[in-house]
Design a protein around this motif. Structure first.
Motif, PDB file in Angstrom:
ATOM      1  N   VAL A 248      66.607  -9.068  10.493  1.00  0.00           N
ATOM      2  CA  VAL A 248      66.569  -7.888   9.615  1.00  0.00           C
ATOM      3  C   VAL A 248      67.340  -8.165   8.328  1.00  0.00           C
ATOM      4  O   VAL A 248      66.880  -7.840   7.219  1.00  0.00           O
ATOM      5  N   ALA A 249      68.525  -8.775   8.469  1.00  0.00           N
ATOM      6  CA  ALA A 249      69.337  -9.076   7.290  1.00  0.00           C
ATOM      7  C   ALA A 249      68.642 -10.083   6.378  1.00  0.00           C
ATOM      8  O   ALA A 249      68.717  -9.979   5.144  1.00  0.00           O
TER       9      ALA A 249
ATOM     10  N   ALA B  27      69.474  -8.973  14.486  1.00  0.00           N
ATOM     11  CA  ALA B  27      70.232  -8.528  13.312  1.00  0.00           C
ATOM     12  C   ALA B  27      70.077  -9.509  12.160  1.00  0.00           C
ATOM     13  O   ALA B  27      69.938  -9.103  10.990  1.00  0.00           O
ATOM     14  N   ASP B  28      70.113 -10.795  12.478  1.00  0.00           N
ATOM     15  CA  ASP B  28      69.969 -11.801  11.418  1.00  0.00           C
ATOM     16  C   ASP B  28      68.580 -11.754  10.795  1.00  0.00           C
ATOM     17  O   ASP B  28      68.417 -11.967   9.581  1.00  0.00           O
TER      18      ASP B  28
ATOM     19  N   SER C  39      72.693  -8.376  19.350  1.00  0.00           N
ATOM     20  CA  SER C  39      73.004  -8.044  17.958  1.00  0.00           C
ATOM     21  C   SER C  39      72.366  -6.747  17.508  1.00  0.00           C
ATOM     22  O   SER C  39      72.797  -6.136  16.519  1.00  0.00           O
ATOM     23  N   GLY C  40      71.307  -6.310  18.188  1.00  0.00           N
ATOM     24  CA  GLY C  40      70.579  -5.114  17.769  1.00  0.00           C
ATOM     25  C   GLY C  40      69.129  -5.204  18.188  1.00  0.00           C
ATOM     26  O   GLY C  40      68.783  -5.933  19.122  1.00  0.00           O
TER      27      GLY C  40
ATOM     28  N   ARG D 255      65.294  -5.977  22.044  1.00  0.00           N
ATOM     29  CA  ARG D 255      66.726  -5.850  21.757  1.00  0.00           C
ATOM     30  C   ARG D 255      67.457  -7.071  22.289  1.00  0.00           C
ATOM     31  O   ARG D 255      67.208  -7.529  23.411  1.00  0.00           O
TER      32      ARG D 255
ATOM     33  N   THR E 268      68.684 -14.108  15.522  1.00  0.00           N
ATOM     34  CA  THR E 268      68.915 -12.895  16.288  1.00  0.00           C
ATOM     35  C   THR E 268      68.190 -11.737  15.614  1.00  0.00           C
ATOM     36  O   THR E 268      67.748 -11.851  14.457  1.00  0.00           O
TER      37      THR E 268
END
Length: 529
Positions: free
Chosen positions: A39-40, A36-37, A82-83, A79, A34
């Motif tokens: 980026v993390a 968000a994942d 999740s973001g 998008r 995702t």
């Protein structure tokens, strides 16, 4: 309204893509992370990469929400739920043909999938350096003119999908709603409650004072009603031997629509054997505090110009005390309808001359007491005529063991020590029938099967109802119930969208449809003959 130029241009792009052998609506995606994942992941790996991109390729996917064409480079944000993450398309990485294809065929609102390597740009944003890109869905409708938010209120409710797409704050409301419901279930499940389901279509409606929606059940040749409450069925389950039951369900009341009322709404009801309204009052306080901590992480809630503090213990005030304080009327002394009607009209209450005595009391409560109760307040010990399903107080049979919870001027919850005397319940139903004959459309009909259930015996029981929609209003600082219901009821628009006629010329873009249309247009052998 006819298709606009942007919609027609996108439809022509679909035609071109089909001609190139590219399916603009493929069935599968190969996403590995995702937004968000992704980026993390890079944030965690970055200290070990020495300023280089992540060597491990990843695939992300989402809706295109921005495009900046810098000539030999394109920056685009996509998008997902999740973001968002930025895509970085450079000519020497994706090749000139792929970059030109992106510029020609990809528009805002399209869904794409991109392979590449995560890195951080010179401006400090974690991005994906794209090596390959695929179209997942070609959007025909462009986003609203102002991508930063759909502002027309009616359109936001009618086309909630556009509201969710463009307004992050709206999406957050419904995330919070889900968290609230999850917390409520957890609280009850951990305390030994059994979640159950009761009928939505009922042959006799009851459990509240409301006018029902009526429907006809053809297979049974019988009129049925959409439930106004699940109370009477849940109490049948207590009779049947369960000690703790609950249901989170849709109820339907054929009433007006305003900032606090929607004809279809969500309720929590639970029933506890061997408990009374004092026990339920304690559970109510605990439940809402638990939900606030789980969903919001705080007990201090902004509410308009107020800050509501949910820290226990909450204020407790009798119905008689509340009415005296805010109207000056002692309902135990004013027991006749004409006098109560006159006093209510003098105060400015909106009641008709034929309004029955209990409904006048209810209107006084709604008009003068409820708006004044901003901090959490339990109002308890109601007149028996307002509570046909609650148990009388042993020391004063004019009153029943009932409470309502008010917060922020909203009625959030209603609870009783449940009436388990079948003869008293039968008498209350008869009283309701008399009120109905006097013109009270919200009075309950007699439910003989429920009387029969009580005749088998029901232990002392506490019951509770909580308006989920209003609780979410409070938790998200929304002043109208439509803001917390995904698809609220609205009056039908007189003019349809007009898509049926406008899209007809483009049906040949659907695989297989062209042959079908040709067969329909060709004369049959019989017609030829």
């Amino acid at each position: 309204m006819p298709l606009n130029d942007q919609q027609r241009a996108r439809l022509e792009k679909i035609r071109e893509l089909r001609a190139q052998g590219i399916d603009p609506y493929p069935a599968r995606s190969s996403r590995t992370l995702t937004a968000a994942d992704a980026v993390a992941r890079f944030a965690e790996l970055e200290p070990h990469l020495g300023g280089e991109p992540d060597p491990e390729p990843v695939t992300v996917a989402g809706r295109v929400v921005s495009i900046r064409d810098m000539g030999g480079t394109v920056f685009s944000h996509i998008r997902d739920s999740s973001g968002s993450i930025q895509l970085f398309l450079r000519r020497d990485a994706v090749g000139p043909e792929q970059l030109a294809w992106f510029k020609r065929y990809i528009d805002l609102n399209d869904f794409v999938e991109a392979d590449g390597h995560l890195f951080r740009t010179r401006t400090g944003e974690i991005s994906l350096q794209v090596t390959a890109l695929r179209l997942l869905n070609k959007a025909i409708n462009p986003p609203p003119d102002k991508w930063h938010g759909l502002t027309d209120v009616e359109t936001r409710y009618r086309q909630r999908y556009v509201d969710l797409m463009t307004n992050p704050a709206t999406r957050e409301v419904f995330v919070t709603r889900a968290q609230v419901i999850r917390a409520i279930r957890r609280y009850l499940d951990e305390r030994g409650f059994l979640e159950v389901e009761t009928p939505t279509l009922q042959p006799i409606y009851g459990g509240a004072a409301a006018r029902p929606f009526t429907t006809y059940y053809h297979a049974l040749d019988q009129t049925f009603y959409l439930r106004i409450s699940d109370e009477l069925y849940l109490k049948r389950l207590i009779v049947g031997g369960y000690d703790r039951v609950y249901e989170i369900c849709k109820d339907f009341r054929n009433e007006g629509i305003d900032a606090r009322h929607n004809p279809e709404f969500t309720m929590l009801e639970f029933y506890v054997a061997y408990a009374d309204y004092r026990d339920i009052m304690q559970m109510c306080e605990e439940l809402i505090v638990f939900a606030a901590k789980e969903a919001l992480g705080t007990l201090l809630l902004p509410w308009g110009s107020h800050t509501i503090d949910l820290t226990p213990p909450w204020t407790r005030m009798s119905f008689r005390e509340a009415l005296l304080r805010y109207t000056g009327i002692d309902f135990l002394a004013v027991t006749d309808q004409p006098t109560l009607y006159r006093l209510a009209r003098e105060l400015g209450a909106d009641v008709r001359p034929d309004t029955v005595w209990p409904r006048i009391l209810d209107e006084l409560l709604k008009t003068f007491v409820r708006p004044a109760l901003i901090q959490p307040t339990f109002v308890y010990d109601y007149p028996v005529a307002l509570s046909p399903l609650a148990k009388r107080k042993p020391d004063d049979p004019r009153l029943v063991e009932r409470f309502q919870l008010f917060v922020g001027g909203l009625e959030l919850a209603n609870a009783y020590t449940e009436l388990n005397d079948p003869l008293d319940q039968f008498y209350r139903f008869l009283e309701q029938a008399r009120d109905r004959a006097r013109g009270d459309e919200e009075a309950m009909p007699i439910d003989e099967d429920f009387i029969n259930a009580l005749m088998y015996g029901m232990p002392p029981t506490g019951g509770f109802g909580l308006g989920i929609d209003r609780l979410v209003m409070l938790f998200t600082n929304r002043q109208t119930i439509r803001e917390v219901i995904l698809f609220p009821q609205l009056r039908s628009k007189p003019e349809p969208l007009g898509l049926t006629e406008d899209l007809q010329p483009y049906l040949d873009l659907v695989p297989g449809v062209q042959d079908s249309l040709a067969c329909e247009d060709s004369p049959t052998e019989a017609n030829s003959a």
